[in-house]
Design an enzyme around this catalytic site. Structure first.
Site, PDB file in Angstrom:
ATOM      1  N   GLU A 256       0.892  -1.173   0.000  1.00  0.00           N
ATOM      2  CA  GLU A 256       0.000   0.000   0.000  1.00  0.00           C
ATOM      3  C   GLU A 256       0.915   1.203   0.000  1.00  0.00           C
ATOM      4  OE1 GLU A 256      -3.227  -0.083  -0.109  1.00  0.00           O
ATOM      5  OE2 GLU A 256      -3.564  -2.207   0.241  1.00  0.00           O
ATOM      6  N   CYS A 295      -2.844   8.913   3.431  1.00  0.00           N
ATOM      7  CA  CYS A 295      -2.554   8.354   2.105  1.00  0.00           C
ATOM      8  C   CYS A 295      -3.696   8.647   1.149  1.00  0.00           C
ATOM      9  CB  CYS A 295      -2.328   6.855   2.227  1.00  0.00           C
ATOM     10  SG  CYS A 295      -3.677   6.013   3.066  1.00  0.00           S
TER      11      CYS A 295
HETATM   12  P1  NAP Z   1       8.359   4.927   4.576  1.00  0.00           P
HETATM   13  O1  NAP Z   1       9.516   5.804   4.847  1.00  0.00           O
HETATM   14  O2  NAP Z   1       8.309   4.222   3.283  1.00  0.00           O
HETATM   15  O3  NAP Z   1       8.316   3.899   5.799  1.00  0.00           O
HETATM   16  C1  NAP Z   1       7.264   2.984   5.934  1.00  0.00           C
HETATM   17  C2  NAP Z   1       7.692   1.844   6.828  1.00  0.00           C
HETATM   18  O4  NAP Z   1       8.703   1.085   6.172  1.00  0.00           O
HETATM   19  C3  NAP Z   1       8.281   2.277   8.166  1.00  0.00           C
HETATM   20  O5  NAP Z   1       7.836   1.392   9.159  1.00  0.00           O
HETATM   21  C4  NAP Z   1       9.773   2.118   7.929  1.00  0.00           C
HETATM   22  O6  NAP Z   1      10.495   1.900   9.102  1.00  0.00           O
HETATM   23  C5  NAP Z   1       9.789   0.884   7.069  1.00  0.00           C
HETATM   24  N1  NAP Z   1      11.001   0.682   6.287  1.00  0.00           N
HETATM   25  C6  NAP Z   1      11.800   1.614   5.726  1.00  0.00           C
HETATM   26  N2  NAP Z   1      12.781   1.013   5.039  1.00  0.00           N
HETATM   27  C7  NAP Z   1      12.606  -0.316   5.175  1.00  0.00           C
HETATM   28  C8  NAP Z   1      13.302  -1.465   4.704  1.00  0.00           C
HETATM   29  N3  NAP Z   1      14.380  -1.353   3.936  1.00  0.00           N
HETATM   30  N4  NAP Z   1      12.860  -2.685   5.053  1.00  0.00           N
HETATM   31  C9  NAP Z   1      11.759  -2.819   5.824  1.00  0.00           C
HETATM   32  N5  NAP Z   1      11.052  -1.771   6.303  1.00  0.00           N
HETATM   33  C10 NAP Z   1      11.468  -0.533   5.971  1.00  0.00           C
HETATM   34  O7  NAP Z   1       6.992   5.730   4.674  1.00  0.00           O
HETATM   35  P2  NAP Z   1       6.519   6.750   5.798  1.00  0.00           P
HETATM   36  O8  NAP Z   1       7.298   8.011   5.641  1.00  0.00           O
HETATM   37  O9  NAP Z   1       6.466   6.102   7.122  1.00  0.00           O
HETATM   38  O10 NAP Z   1       4.999   6.979   5.376  1.00  0.00           O
HETATM   39  C11 NAP Z   1       4.567   7.943   4.462  1.00  0.00           C
HETATM   40  C12 NAP Z   1       4.183   7.310   3.155  1.00  0.00           C
HETATM   41  O11 NAP Z   1       3.285   6.246   3.366  1.00  0.00           O
HETATM   42  C13 NAP Z   1       3.462   8.284   2.251  1.00  0.00           C
HETATM   43  O12 NAP Z   1       4.046   8.229   0.978  1.00  0.00           O
HETATM   44  C14 NAP Z   1       2.027   7.773   2.210  1.00  0.00           C
HETATM   45  O13 NAP Z   1       1.352   8.030   1.023  1.00  0.00           O
HETATM   46  C15 NAP Z   1       2.216   6.319   2.425  1.00  0.00           C
HETATM   47  N6  NAP Z   1       1.014   5.730   3.026  1.00  0.00           N
HETATM   48  C16 NAP Z   1       0.237   4.894   2.285  1.00  0.00           C
HETATM   49  C17 NAP Z   1      -0.900   4.322   2.839  1.00  0.00           C
HETATM   50  C18 NAP Z   1      -1.773   3.379   2.056  1.00  0.00           C
HETATM   51  O14 NAP Z   1      -2.651   2.775   2.671  1.00  0.00           O
HETATM   52  N7  NAP Z   1      -1.575   3.216   0.770  1.00  0.00           N
HETATM   53  C19 NAP Z   1      -1.255   4.608   4.161  1.00  0.00           C
HETATM   54  C20 NAP Z   1      -0.450   5.465   4.898  1.00  0.00           C
HETATM   55  C21 NAP Z   1       0.688   6.019   4.314  1.00  0.00           C
HETATM   56  P3  NAP Z   1      11.175   3.101   9.936  1.00  0.00           P
HETATM   57  O15 NAP Z   1      10.079   4.006  10.322  1.00  0.00           O
HETATM   58  O16 NAP Z   1      11.787   2.385  11.080  1.00  0.00           O
HETATM   59  O17 NAP Z   1      12.144   3.734   8.994  1.00  0.00           O
END
Ligand code: NAP
Length: 515
Positions: A256, A295
């Site tokens: 997602e 999101c």
């Molecule tokens: P993110 O930086 O991609 O991080 C998301 C999650 O992935 C965090 O728990 C992060 O951990 C983890 N992560 C990062 N690198 C990883 C790796 N190499 N291996 C495993 N896990 C890893 O996103 P964010 O900044 O938290 O969230 C914002 C984004 O999420 C926005 O772009 C938004 O559109 C999207 N979003 C989408 C939805 C949907 O339902 N489609 C819902 C909410 C948000 P750490 O925090 O420990 O780095």
């Protein structure tokens, strides 16, 4: 400063090393740290498979549904505490935090209700039986059984409560143990919920583990019975999908990701109509709720060319209903973004959009101390600028974009987002609405059609409902979650059973509704 712990292999554990620092985005203060250094992720996965999975599968669907109901009530009991945590570590206004927390408890309760009628067999029939031979003697039936692995849930920072529990609800009801990893930056609320889940004693040991901090090498321990459901940015989604171990073992992955959601105003919507009021109200709500960090929030607003001035003025006027301020103040309806890296990202994003569109309200400059962003409206003159359709600015920001008023052109433009979670359209003529739905549906997981005929009862398009699917194709990740019992499909194996009718239909067919 508080040290948040992970709950792994039956105990709470603080990692060593520096880990991540959680901040209060209003004051800049550091509120906690978390680290997973030293966690043996192989042991965590084995514990889930060997202890949690068998215990969950020993329960019936109805028992697991009752467990979800109990969790919903237990989390609801600390609602006020969680709301405070959302302000301190996330900058949530009371309304924002309630949206997250009540979303979590509401989704658990909804799945408790979906599950209670599923009976006490260890599988679910999938559709009706089929005659396969010349006569009915040779018969077929699909069933769904819980997979024997673990569900790894990796969540974004913006919904620490809902994000974690909507995924957990589906997996636990399906009978699959979970390992929950929230976004580290706002993990305070998720950590407190994890405490409640563990202390409630409702979930069998091993069926719920909680990783507070980096996922380390967790994904390298998974195999073909396991699955990963990820929510976050498209960039991280690509890294996860490309993980060599997940690819080599065909581990199920649901992504997602981000989405350049849109709202469209059809030309036939009168400015004095309730439909128009709904449009203005929803667009601004989406912008300000969670400071635009949803999101599903609208990033592009398509308006008939000749109505751009009127719509711009009305949206700016509506913003007066969203005073910015300290998140814990009752009157505040727009708080800061969640952390300082997020602030820098949003400011850079406004800068990039302003190269192709004029800032007509707000702007990149922070209006006050802390991670505050002015609600920012940009106005484009050329709808074909690629960046409008490609850049997600994850904050209180959208761009007004003119179009010619036809449903065909509106759909063509919204589809340029490359795949979205939700698009909303506000219309009066059915023919316009029907054309738009048919043309926009291939690129969207959800289409929200606004009209005065449902205005009074309508929940806003940014709200994800447990009964409907959430997810979207392409850019949005290609995943699908929720959708009532559809949400269990990811966690179960569909198997076709073939054999003689009385055996297949008698043991595996749908239950007689009278039973
Ligand atoms: P993110 O930086 O991609 O991080 C998301 C999650 O992935 C965090 O728990 C992060 O951990 C983890 N992560 C990062 N690198 C990883 C790796 N190499 N291996 C495993 N896990 C890893 O996103 P964010 O900044 O938290 O969230 C914002 C984004 O999420 C926005 O772009 C938004 O559109 C999207 N979003 C989408 C939805 C949907 O339902 N489609 C819902 C909410 C948000 P750490 O925090 O420990 O780095």
């Amino acid at each position: 400063m508080q040290t948040l712990q992970s709950y792994v292999v039956g105990q709470w554990m603080a990692g060593s090393g520096q880990g991540s620092t959680l901040e209060n985005p209003t004051t800049g203060e550091h509120v906690a740290t978390c680290s997973t250094e030293g966690v043996d992720f192989g042991a965590v996965v084995r514990h889930a498979r060997e202890v949690g999975g068998p215990a969950l599968r020993a329960m019936t669907f109805a028992e697991r549904a009752a467990m979800l109901k109990g969790l919903s009530a237990a989390i609801h009991e600390i609602r006020e505490e969680l709301i405070d945590m959302g302000a301190v570590n996330g900058g949530n206004t009371r309304g924002d935090a309630k949206f997250d927390v009540d979303g979590a408890t509401g989704t658990l309760a909804a799945y408790a209700s979906f599950g209670k009628r599923l009976g006490d067999r260890p599988f679910l029939p999938d559709g009706d039986g089929l005659q396969l031979g010349r006569t009915a003697r040779f018969w077929g039936q699909h069933i769904r059984v819980p997979r024997r692995g673990v569900a790894v849930h990796i969540n974004a920072f913006n919904f620490p409560a809902w994000g974690m529990m909507e995924k957990a609800a589906c997996a636990l009801l399906a009978g699959v143990p979970v390992i929950e990893k929230p976004g580290a930056a706002t993990s305070l609320m998720a950590w407190r919920i994890a405490q409640v889940v563990v202390e409630s004693g409702l979930v069998p040991e091993g069926a719920f583990q909680f990783i507070c901090g980096s996922a380390g090498d967790l994904l390298d321990h998974l195999d073909g019975q396991d699955c990963v459901a990820f929510t976050g940015s498209a960039a991280t989604g690509r890294i996860i999908r490309g993980n060599p171990n997940l690819t080599a073992n065909n581990v199920r992955v649901n992504i997602e990701a981000d989405s350049i959601n849109a709202a469209v105003l059809a030309p036939d919507v009168d400015a004095s109509s309730e439909t128009y009021g709904l449009f203005v109200g929803n667009v601004v709500l989406d912008m300000c709720q969670k400071a635009g960090q949803k999101c599903t929030a609208v990033r592009r607003v398509f308006v008939p060319e000749d109505r751009m001035d009127e719509v711009q003025a009305d949206l700016i006027a509506e913003l007066a209903r969203y005073p910015m301020g300290e998140p814990q103040e009752k009157t505040t309806r727009l708080g800061p973004v969640a952390h300082s890296a997020q602030l820098a990202d949003v400011q850079a994003g406004i800068g990039r959009l302003s190269e192709v569109a004029e800032v007509v309200h707000g702007g990149a400059e922070s209006p006050r101390e802390g991670c505050f962003v002015s609600p920012t409206i940009l106005r484009a003159s050329d709808a074909d600028e690629d960046v409008l359709h490609e850049l997600e600015v994850f904050g209180p920001v959208f761009t007004l974009i003119p179009y010619d008023g036809t449903a065909e052109r509106a759909a063509e433009l919204v589809n340029r987002g490359g795949g979205g979670l939700v698009v909303s359209a506000y219309f009066a003529e059915d023919a316009w609405g029907e054309r738009f739905v048919v043309d926009a549906a291939p690129y969207h997981g959800r289409i929200w059609m606004g009209s005065e005929r449902m205005a009074e009862q309508a929940l806003p398009p940014g709200m994800v409902l447990p009964a409907l699917v959430h997810g979207g194709p392409g850019r949005a990740g290609g995943g699908e979650e929720l959708g009532a019992l559809r949400g269990l499909e990811f966690y179960t194996q569909r198997t076709a059973i073939q054999g003689f009718k009385s055996f297949v239909a008698g043991h595996f067919g749908p239950l007689d509704p009278a039973e």
